[in-house]
Design an enzyme around this catalytic site. Sequence first.
Site, PDB file in Angstrom:
ATOM      1  CG  ASP A  53      -6.529   6.447   1.870  1.00 23.82           C
ATOM      2  OD1 ASP A  53      -6.422   7.528   2.554  1.00 23.82           O
ATOM      3  OD2 ASP A  53      -5.967   5.118   1.989  1.00 23.82           O
TER       4      ASP A  53
ATOM      5  CG  HIS B 175      -1.303   8.646   1.188  1.00 21.70           C
ATOM      6  ND1 HIS B 175      -0.306   7.758   1.301  1.00 21.70           N
ATOM      7  CD2 HIS B 175      -2.293   8.196   1.905  1.00 21.70           C
ATOM      8  CE1 HIS B 175      -0.632   6.714   2.131  1.00 21.70           C
ATOM      9  NE2 HIS B 175      -1.843   7.101   2.487  1.00 21.70           N
TER      10      HIS B 175
END
Length: 294
Positions: A196, A201
């Site tokens: 991911d 993030h």
Amino acid sequence: MPIDAAKALSAAPRTDEISWTAKDVQLYHLGIGAGVPATDPGELRYTLESRLHVLPSFATVAGAALPGVIRALSVPGVDVDLAHVLHGGQSLVVHRTVPAQGTATATARITGVYDKGTAALLVLRTEAADAGGPLWTDEARIFVRGEGGWGGDRGPSARARGEAPTGEQDRDVEPDRTVERRTREDQALLYRLSGDDNPLHADPAFARTAGFDRPVLHGLCTYGMTLKAVVDTLLDGDVTRVRSYATRFAGVVYPGETLRIRMWRLGSGRVRVAVTAVERGEAPVLADTVVELR
């Protein structure tokens, strides 16, 4: 409207062959905080190939497939800005113990498109099977901010399997167990190596575009950390006891924060869980969370 509900729901399922090795499992376990202390026998079952047990939540990244949030955005009828997307919830049903290495066929399709007023909600279901039969079924619930309000079906509640909202009924009930797990400053950078690589993030500029002060931890990282805490605390590390696991992502975690994980044993082999961020005044992180046991 960027989301064409009828087109998304009628789109043909996407089928991919996925495979993984023990190293992929070990990397995932390290990404959710396993291996501390490094020589603890309980941690070595997550990190040492000669005794490797697979935490069921590994299924969400097996084969380094795109996470459900990203896969849903590649479906015909869905054309939205990634900066407006939030992972709203996740559920997983484990049909058989996930092997430490394997090959499977993963079939994914949109099973729901709902109008939540200020947002649209997409539900992406993925079913994985190998030569021995079904392995797991998972569902990702994805909110797209600003894409609701077209008068569509509001859909079912996001609460896990009919549970009352965690928080209200737990205020006067002491949990059976409470543990704390500190996240690392670089936790998101490590976890993203399992597949991911959403810039939310890792990239401060992108995070600000999405409305956050700084990059946030992957919801599925918190999801995995929480399941590991339940398995280690209540199941003596027996990963095969997990039948299903569902949660609603109630808030973000910033890398470096401490998770407070409260667990209540329910009848008929279930555990209710609530997770908060200690440093931000017990801000909710995971809610309506239930682990069903074998």
